[in-house]
Design a protein around this motif. Structure first.
Motif, PDB file in Angstrom:
ATOM      1  N   PRO A  84       5.576 -11.762 112.101  1.00  0.00           N
ATOM      2  CA  PRO A  84       4.769 -10.697 111.490  1.00  0.00           C
ATOM      3  C   PRO A  84       4.916 -10.589 109.978  1.00  0.00           C
ATOM      4  O   PRO A  84       3.977 -10.185 109.288  1.00  0.00           O
ATOM      5  N   GLY A  85       6.069 -10.944 109.433  1.00  0.00           N
ATOM      6  CA  GLY A  85       6.275 -10.812 108.000  1.00  0.00           C
ATOM      7  C   GLY A  85       5.844 -12.015 107.187  1.00  0.00           C
ATOM      8  O   GLY A  85       5.930 -11.994 105.953  1.00  0.00           O
ATOM      9  N   LEU A  86       5.370 -13.064 107.839  1.00  0.00           N
ATOM     10  CA  LEU A  86       5.016 -14.295 107.134  1.00  0.00           C
ATOM     11  C   LEU A  86       3.654 -14.158 106.452  1.00  0.00           C
ATOM     12  O   LEU A  86       2.686 -13.710 107.066  1.00  0.00           O
ATOM     13  N   ARG A  87       3.589 -14.557 105.193  1.00  0.00           N
ATOM     14  CA  ARG A  87       2.306 -14.564 104.492  1.00  0.00           C
ATOM     15  C   ARG A  87       1.551 -15.840 104.846  1.00  0.00           C
ATOM     16  O   ARG A  87       2.064 -16.947 104.645  1.00  0.00           O
ATOM     17  N   VAL A  88       0.348 -15.688 105.384  1.00  0.00           N
ATOM     18  CA  VAL A  88      -0.448 -16.822 105.846  1.00  0.00           C
ATOM     19  C   VAL A  88      -1.765 -16.848 105.094  1.00  0.00           C
ATOM     20  O   VAL A  88      -2.479 -15.842 105.035  1.00  0.00           O
ATOM     21  N   THR A  89      -2.096 -17.989 104.513  1.00  0.00           N
ATOM     22  CA  THR A  89      -3.382 -18.179 103.857  1.00  0.00           C
ATOM     23  C   THR A  89      -4.143 -19.282 104.571  1.00  0.00           C
ATOM     24  O   THR A  89      -3.542 -20.131 105.246  1.00  0.00           O
ATOM     25  N   THR A  90      -5.464 -19.269 104.466  1.00  0.00           N
ATOM     26  CA  THR A  90      -6.294 -20.253 105.164  1.00  0.00           C
ATOM     27  C   THR A  90      -7.260 -20.915 104.190  1.00  0.00           C
ATOM     28  O   THR A  90      -7.626 -20.339 103.161  1.00  0.00           O
ATOM     29  N   GLU A  91      -7.653 -22.123 104.543  1.00  0.00           N
ATOM     30  CA  GLU A  91      -8.598 -22.871 103.710  1.00  0.00           C
ATOM     31  C   GLU A  91      -9.523 -23.700 104.593  1.00  0.00           C
ATOM     32  O   GLU A  91      -9.066 -24.568 105.347  1.00  0.00           O
ATOM     33  N   PHE A  92     -10.812 -23.439 104.489  1.00  0.00           N
ATOM     34  CA  PHE A  92     -11.816 -24.297 105.117  1.00  0.00           C
ATOM     35  C   PHE A  92     -12.274 -25.298 104.066  1.00  0.00           C
ATOM     36  O   PHE A  92     -12.804 -24.916 103.026  1.00  0.00           O
ATOM     37  N   SER A  93     -12.039 -26.588 104.330  1.00  0.00           N
ATOM     38  CA  SER A  93     -12.385 -27.616 103.358  1.00  0.00           C
ATOM     39  C   SER A  93     -13.604 -28.401 103.820  1.00  0.00           C
ATOM     40  O   SER A  93     -13.702 -28.787 104.989  1.00  0.00           O
ATOM     41  N   ARG A  94     -14.500 -28.667 102.898  1.00  0.00           N
ATOM     42  CA  ARG A  94     -15.681 -29.471 103.208  1.00  0.00           C
ATOM     43  C   ARG A  94     -15.363 -30.960 103.199  1.00  0.00           C
ATOM     44  O   ARG A  94     -16.189 -31.769 103.596  1.00  0.00           O
ATOM     45  N   SER A  95     -14.158 -31.321 102.752  1.00  0.00           N
ATOM     46  CA  SER A  95     -13.730 -32.721 102.721  1.00  0.00           C
ATOM     47  C   SER A  95     -13.062 -33.111 104.034  1.00  0.00           C
ATOM     48  O   SER A  95     -12.802 -32.265 104.890  1.00  0.00           O
ATOM     49  N   ALA A  96     -12.776 -34.390 104.189  1.00  0.00           N
ATOM     50  CA  ALA A  96     -12.060 -34.872 105.360  1.00  0.00           C
ATOM     51  C   ALA A  96     -10.629 -34.342 105.356  1.00  0.00           C
ATOM     52  O   ALA A  96     -10.111 -33.883 104.332  1.00  0.00           O
ATOM     53  N   ALA A  97      -9.979 -34.438 106.508  1.00  0.00           N
ATOM     54  CA  ALA A  97      -8.676 -33.795 106.681  1.00  0.00           C
ATOM     55  C   ALA A  97      -7.606 -34.342 105.741  1.00  0.00           C
ATOM     56  O   ALA A  97      -6.899 -33.569 105.078  1.00  0.00           O
ATOM     57  N   ALA A  98      -7.447 -35.670 105.676  1.00  0.00           N
ATOM     58  CA  ALA A  98      -6.349 -36.234 104.883  1.00  0.00           C
ATOM     59  C   ALA A  98      -6.439 -35.872 103.403  1.00  0.00           C
ATOM     60  O   ALA A  98      -5.468 -35.357 102.833  1.00  0.00           O
ATOM     61  N   PRO A  99      -7.568 -36.117 102.733  1.00  0.00           N
ATOM     62  CA  PRO A  99      -7.624 -35.719 101.315  1.00  0.00           C
ATOM     63  C   PRO A  99      -7.518 -34.210 101.111  1.00  0.00           C
ATOM     64  O   PRO A  99      -6.983 -33.760 100.091  1.00  0.00           O
ATOM     65  N   SER A 100      -8.006 -33.434 102.070  1.00  0.00           N
ATOM     66  CA  SER A 100      -7.888 -31.980 101.960  1.00  0.00           C
ATOM     67  C   SER A 100      -6.427 -31.552 101.957  1.00  0.00           C
ATOM     68  O   SER A 100      -6.007 -30.703 101.160  1.00  0.00           O
ATOM     69  N   LEU A 101      -5.622 -32.153 102.841  1.00  0.00           N
ATOM     70  CA  LEU A 101      -4.208 -31.807 102.923  1.00  0.00           C
ATOM     71  C   LEU A 101      -3.444 -32.297 101.698  1.00  0.00           C
ATOM     72  O   LEU A 101      -2.581 -31.586 101.170  1.00  0.00           O
ATOM     73  N   HIS A 102      -3.752 -33.495 101.241  1.00  0.00           N
ATOM     74  CA  HIS A 102      -3.093 -33.996 100.035  1.00  0.00           C
ATOM     75  C   HIS A 102      -3.401 -33.101  98.837  1.00  0.00           C
ATOM     76  O   HIS A 102      -2.516 -32.793  98.034  1.00  0.00           O
ATOM     77  N   ARG A 103      -4.641 -32.671  98.718  1.00  0.00           N
ATOM     78  CA  ARG A 103      -5.028 -31.805  97.600  1.00  0.00           C
ATOM     79  C   ARG A 103      -4.346 -30.446  97.693  1.00  0.00           C
ATOM     80  O   ARG A 103      -3.878 -29.889  96.691  1.00  0.00           O
TER      81      ARG A 103
END
Length: 300
Positions: A84-103
């Motif tokens: 419950p105390g963890l700060r969580v952020t989200t990102e929807f990327s229009r790029s493919a998974a691997a470059p999105s994660l590297h970025r």
């Protein structure tokens, strides 16, 4: 056990999700790791809508976007229910998974992925996205592997070949401190690599063994000096296969830490043959630490 202020910074946690069970498991594992590190958790869904735009309709793209955002929201809720105390952020990327994660990882983040994605045929083998993430990484990558019901061992394992692996051992020591675990340094002497020397220098076989032992002892000594409160075990073993020995040792570890390749010509700037095999077959999560371009030698 108190954290060591002089140890390496472990960075923020970024996890890739795609709706698969392994990705869900990776997200929950990553949340635990973020809590240990005292950092936020960033969830990334790389939908590759830009890459699909040329051959699917606008309505389909919109459905993909809605589904991706719903997946991010659902995963965030599941994570915050656990922490419950963890700060969580989200990102929807229009790029493919691997470059999105590297970025998203940028210069200091640690990327976490599951061992399979939606397109896999076997739960034992690493998926193509995870392989791309690991092969092209410039920051640490963790592939979450192992049985769902595996009991904690209280051990962090690190593969050590020579003095170039000191940085990996220090990173593993920080992980062990966070887990209040012990650290095991394992040096595997590949018998096949040394067979040519042994044939021509039978009288020097003990000297060859001593050289391997000194490499391990030197790294272990520096880690003990830097982390005096940490229990550090150092073992050397002979085997016909480095990866097979480490896979076996991973049965008794909560995390296996390995340095990226240092030999030319393998499967990317980070992956060599041994690390590639471990990402497919290890019995616990594998943390792969890329090496800098100026590091030389052969792969651990």
């Amino acid at each position: 056990m108190e954290a060591n202020a002089t140890g390496p910074e472990l960075g923020s946690i970024i996890v890739g999700i795609d709706g698969s069970k392994p990705a869900e498991k990776a997200a929950l594992w990553a949340a635990d790791e973020a809590v240990r590190r005292g950092t936020a958790l960033h969830l990334v869904h790389g939908a590759d809508t830009d890459g699909r735009a040329l051959y699917v309709s606008a309505d389909t793209i919109e459905r993909i976007r809605r589904a991706g955002r719903e997946l991010l929201d659902d995963t965030a809720r599941a994570v915050t229910e656990q922490h419950p105390g963890l700060r969580v952020t989200t990102e929807f990327s229009r790029s493919a998974a691997a470059p999105s994660l590297h970025r998203a990882a940028a210069l200091h983040g640690t990327v976490v992925v599951g061992n399979r994605g939606l397109g896999g045929f076997s739960s034992l083998m690493l998926g193509s996205v995870g392989l791309k993430v690991a092969a092209g990484a410039r920051t640490p990558v963790i592939v979450v592997r192992g049985a769902d019901d595996a009991a904690e061992t209280g051990v962090v394992l690190v593969g050590v070949r020579d003095g170039h692996d000191l940085g990996c051992a220090q990173y593993a020591a920080r992980e062990a401190e966070l887990r209040k675990a012990s650290l095991r340094l394992l040096h595997v002497w590949n018998v096949l690599e040394s067979v040519g020397d042994v044939v021509t220098m039978l009288d020097d076989i003990e000297d060859i063994a001593d050289e391997h032992e000194r490499s391990l002892t030197g790294v272990a000594g520096q880690v003990r000096d830097e982390f005096p409160s940490l229990t550090v075990e150092a073992d050397a073993a002979k085997s016909m296969s480095v990866s097979a020995a480490l896979v076996e040792a991973s049965l008794h570890a909560d995390l296996l830490v390995m340095g990226g390749r240092r030999s030319p010509g393998s499967m990317g700037r980070t992956l060599g043959w041994a690390t590639h095999s471990l990402l497919h077959h290890a019995n616990c999560p594998v943390l792969l630490i890329p090496r800098h371009d100026d590091e030389h030698g052969s792969e651990s």
